[in-house]
Design a protein around this motif. Structure first.
Motif, PDB file in Angstrom:
ATOM      1  N   LEU A  24       3.172   0.969   5.731  1.00  8.94           N
ATOM      2  CA  LEU A  24       3.821   2.281   5.622  1.00  8.94           C
ATOM      3  C   LEU A  24       5.009   2.269   4.651  1.00  8.94           C
ATOM      4  CD1 LEU A  24       3.547   5.163   6.700  1.00  8.94           C
ATOM      5  CD2 LEU A  24       5.057   4.536   8.581  1.00  8.94           C
ATOM      6  N   PRO A  25       5.897   1.262   4.720  1.00 11.10           N
ATOM      7  CA  PRO A  25       6.984   1.225   3.728  1.00 11.10           C
ATOM      8  C   PRO A  25       6.442   1.141   2.305  1.00 11.10           C
ATOM      9  CG  PRO A  25       7.350  -0.418   5.446  1.00 11.10           C
ATOM     10  CD  PRO A  25       6.017   0.179   5.707  1.00 11.10           C
ATOM     11  N   MET A  26       5.341   0.405   2.133  1.00 13.40           N
ATOM     12  CA  MET A  26       4.749   0.281   0.811  1.00 13.40           C
ATOM     13  C   MET A  26       4.221   1.626   0.325  1.00 13.40           C
ATOM     14  SD  MET A  26       4.033  -1.387  -1.784  1.00 13.40           S
ATOM     15  CE  MET A  26       3.135  -0.742  -3.187  1.00 13.40           C
ATOM     16  N   VAL A  27       3.558   2.346   1.223  1.00 11.95           N
ATOM     17  CA  VAL A  27       2.990   3.643   0.850  1.00 11.95           C
ATOM     18  C   VAL A  27       4.116   4.629   0.510  1.00 11.95           C
ATOM     19  CG1 VAL A  27       1.784   5.651   1.827  1.00 11.95           C
ATOM     20  CG2 VAL A  27       0.805   3.356   2.051  1.00 11.95           C
ATOM     21  N   ARG A  28       5.176   4.597   1.279  1.00  6.95           N
ATOM     22  CA  ARG A  28       6.296   5.503   0.986  1.00  6.95           C
ATOM     23  C   ARG A  28       6.932   5.169  -0.360  1.00  6.95           C
ATOM     24  NH1 ARG A  28       8.536   5.747   7.224  1.00  6.95           N
ATOM     25  NH2 ARG A  28       7.055   7.338   7.921  1.00  6.95           N
ATOM     26  N   VAL A 145       7.825  -6.540  -5.825  1.00 10.92           N
ATOM     27  CA  VAL A 145       6.716  -6.995  -5.005  1.00 10.92           C
ATOM     28  C   VAL A 145       7.087  -6.770  -3.544  1.00 10.92           C
ATOM     29  CG1 VAL A 145       5.151  -8.928  -4.549  1.00 10.92           C
ATOM     30  CG2 VAL A 145       6.289  -8.780  -6.760  1.00 10.92           C
ATOM     31  N   PRO A 146       6.893  -5.566  -3.041  1.00 11.99           N
ATOM     32  CA  PRO A 146       7.305  -5.290  -1.665  1.00 11.99           C
ATOM     33  C   PRO A 146       6.406  -5.997  -0.648  1.00 11.99           C
ATOM     34  CG  PRO A 146       6.483  -3.285  -2.745  1.00 11.99           C
ATOM     35  CD  PRO A 146       6.350  -4.390  -3.725  1.00 11.99           C
ATOM     36  N   ILE A 147       6.984  -6.892   0.110  1.00 10.80           N
ATOM     37  CA  ILE A 147       6.248  -7.646   1.129  1.00 10.80           C
ATOM     38  C   ILE A 147       7.196  -8.031   2.247  1.00 10.80           C
ATOM     39  CG2 ILE A 147       4.269  -8.740  -0.013  1.00 10.80           C
ATOM     40  CD1 ILE A 147       6.113 -10.888  -0.942  1.00 10.80           C
ATOM     41  N   GLY A 148       6.641  -8.584   3.299  1.00 10.64           N
ATOM     42  CA  GLY A 148       7.437  -8.978   4.456  1.00 10.64           C
ATOM     43  C   GLY A 148       8.277 -10.213   4.172  1.00 10.64           C
ATOM     44  N   GLU A 149       9.252 -10.432   5.043  1.00 10.06           N
ATOM     45  CA  GLU A 149      10.192 -11.532   4.782  1.00 10.06           C
ATOM     46  C   GLU A 149       9.520 -12.904   4.824  1.00 10.06           C
ATOM     47  OE1 GLU A 149      13.342 -11.820   7.703  1.00 10.06           O
ATOM     48  OE2 GLU A 149      11.984 -11.244   9.306  1.00 10.06           O
ATOM     49  N   ASP A 150       8.387 -13.012   5.529  1.00 11.80           N
ATOM     50  CA  ASP A 150       7.710 -14.309   5.569  1.00 11.80           C
ATOM     51  C   ASP A 150       7.172 -14.704   4.195  1.00 11.80           C
ATOM     52  OD1 ASP A 150       5.868 -12.174   5.799  1.00 11.80           O
ATOM     53  OD2 ASP A 150       4.346 -13.511   6.635  1.00 11.80           O
ATOM     54  N   GLN A 151       7.131 -13.736   3.265  1.00  8.10           N
ATOM     55  CA  GLN A 151       6.604 -14.044   1.933  1.00  8.10           C
ATOM     56  C   GLN A 151       7.704 -14.207   0.879  1.00  8.10           C
ATOM     57  OE1 GLN A 151       3.244 -14.459   1.197  1.00  8.10           O
ATOM     58  NE2 GLN A 151       3.031 -14.434   3.420  1.00  8.10           N
ATOM     59  N   PHE A 152       8.956 -14.071   1.277  1.00  4.79           N
ATOM     60  CA  PHE A 152      10.053 -14.135   0.297  1.00  4.79           C
ATOM     61  C   PHE A 152      10.084 -15.466  -0.444  1.00  4.79           C
ATOM     62  CE2 PHE A 152      13.108 -10.809   2.381  1.00  4.79           C
ATOM     63  CZ  PHE A 152      12.203  -9.815   2.066  1.00  4.79           C
ATOM     64  N   GLN A 153       9.788 -16.522   0.287  1.00  9.65           N
ATOM     65  CA  GLN A 153       9.809 -17.847  -0.323  1.00  9.65           C
ATOM     66  C   GLN A 153       8.800 -17.934  -1.483  1.00  9.65           C
ATOM     67  OE1 GLN A 153       8.662 -20.997   2.337  1.00  9.65           O
ATOM     68  NE2 GLN A 153      10.452 -22.234   1.830  1.00  9.65           N
ATOM     69  N   HIS A 154       7.677 -17.242  -1.314  1.00 10.72           N
ATOM     70  CA  HIS A 154       6.671 -17.267  -2.374  1.00 10.72           C
ATOM     71  C   HIS A 154       7.140 -16.503  -3.613  1.00 10.72           C
ATOM     72  CE1 HIS A 154       3.435 -17.980   0.957  1.00 10.72           C
ATOM     73  NE2 HIS A 154       4.140 -19.067   0.673  1.00 10.72           N
ATOM     74  N   ILE A 155       7.957 -15.502  -3.407  1.00 10.15           N
ATOM     75  CA  ILE A 155       8.508 -14.764  -4.552  1.00 10.15           C
ATOM     76  C   ILE A 155       9.490 -15.667  -5.302  1.00 10.15           C
ATOM     77  CG2 ILE A 155       9.903 -12.763  -5.277  1.00 10.15           C
ATOM     78  CD1 ILE A 155       7.249 -11.974  -4.179  1.00 10.15           C
TER      79      ILE A 155
END
Ligand code: TRP
Length: 336
Positions: A24-28, A145-155
């Motif tokens: 939903l945050p991504m769609v908004r 790249v909007p994603i959840g915090e579990d993916q921040f390390q990959h960014i």
């Protein structure tokens, strides 16, 4: 034109946590920016096969895009929807980046450590996952790249690989924004995390066995309302937002804010001083069941055909953009 890019793995039906925390945050965000930015929404199907898929992968891929549409994604000529495996440049760049990334930095990724648990039988794809993800992002010069915090390390890893590459070969890659700036762009304070309803210290996860811990997007609305009514709270008897002392209540406030699209602070003020948790639960239960019925009704109206048409146009665009970037990289290394 800048690019926003995101993907959600389609291994199973999503939870309310995935919906409120990511989709939903991504769609908004997409709807807010798709007039002045490219919005790339892709299905990382090659990432899906690092682990088992519930049911049929093809069906899950199509359903994932239906989720975005049912969540209100507006389509215009800047919105590009595609499947990773239909754009071979992703795999190709992944290999090249494998020769730029180091074992050290890749082994430090938390997701890899958690998923592999040090097992020798862990597949190499689990280890290489973040490098493929870096390729997904860098091929399209994505800034956000909007994603959840579990993916921040990959960014952060993507940023490091891109910077190292650019230092060696010149400014070929756009380095994506720092996670702190990603978060600002997403207008969330910490990357969202909806909690397990029974154990609110933990993230809501589809793999938790207890049915009442999680709400799935295909749950019957009345059943979902019951799960909210039975959510774990605390014995402090005061509605207050405090993730440490009152994670259950805080989670309910967060869910309410996201579904009603009211700033969390306003929801907190509305309920401040309330002593009866039952009233809050009733309100959240009705928001959740209302949201689910509307969502499910919209979902049922979207045809597979509609999704395949989006893929067709999106994959044509994606292949053009990705192949052009890949060619620059191949030239830099002397492969072309
Ligand atoms: N790793 C993401 C997830 O698990 C999915 C993903 C793959 C992704 N490649 C990406 C997200 C590139 C954003 C950008 O949810």
């Amino acid at each position: 034109m800048k690019t926003i890019l995101t993907g959600i793995r389609s291994n199973s039906i999503l939870t309310l946590g995935n919906y409120l925390g990511a989709l939903l945050p991504m769609v908004r965000l997409a709807n807010e920016h798709s007039r002045e930015m490219n919005v790339n929404i892709f299905v990382p199907d090659l990432h899906s096969i690092i682990s088992s898929v519930d049911g049929n992968l093809q069906e899950n891929i199509v359903r994932t895009i239906k989720y975005y549409l049912a969540a209100g994604l507006e389509i215009n000529e800047n919105v590009h929807i595609y499947r990773q495996s239909y754009v071979p440049a992703h795999s190709e760049l992944c290999w090249i980046l494998n020769c730029v990334a180091t074992m050290g930095e890749t082994s430090r990724m938390t997701q890899y450590k958690e998923k592999s648990e040090g097992r020798d039988s862990c597949n190499v794809g689990i280890f290489d996952y973040p490098i493929l993800m870096a390729a997904d992002i860098l091929l399209y010069s994505a800034e956000y790249v909007p994603i959840g915090e579990d993916q921040f390390q990959h960014i952060e890893l993507t940023r490091n690989i891109a910077t190292r590459f650019n230092n060696r070969f010149g400014e070929i890659f756009t380095v994506p924004a720092k996670t702190a700036d990603q978060v600002k762009f997403m207008e969330v304070d910490n990357g969202l995390r909806i909690r397990d309803l029974l154990n609110p210290e933990k993230k809501m996860s589809k793999s938790t066995a207890a049915e009442n811990s999680k709400i799935m997007l295909d749950d019957e609305p009345a059943k979902a309302a019951k799960k909210i009514m039975s959510a774990t709270t605390d014995s402090l008897g005061k509605v207050k937002y405090d993730m440490w002392a009152q994670p259950g209540i805080s989670n309910l406030l967060q869910i309410e804010a996201l579904i009603t699209d009211v700033p969390l602070q306003d929801v907190i003020s509305t309920w401040a001083g309330e002593t009866r948790y039952g009233d809050l639960k009733k309100k959240v239960a009705s928001s959740v069941s209302g949201m689910l019925s509307e969502f499910q009704e919209k979902l049922a109206k979207i045809s597979d055909q509609q999704v395949y048409e989006l893929f067709e146009a999106g994959e044509k665009y994606a292949n053009e953009v990705a192949n052009a970037k890949l060619a620059e990289v191949q030239k830099a290394f002397g492969l072309r």
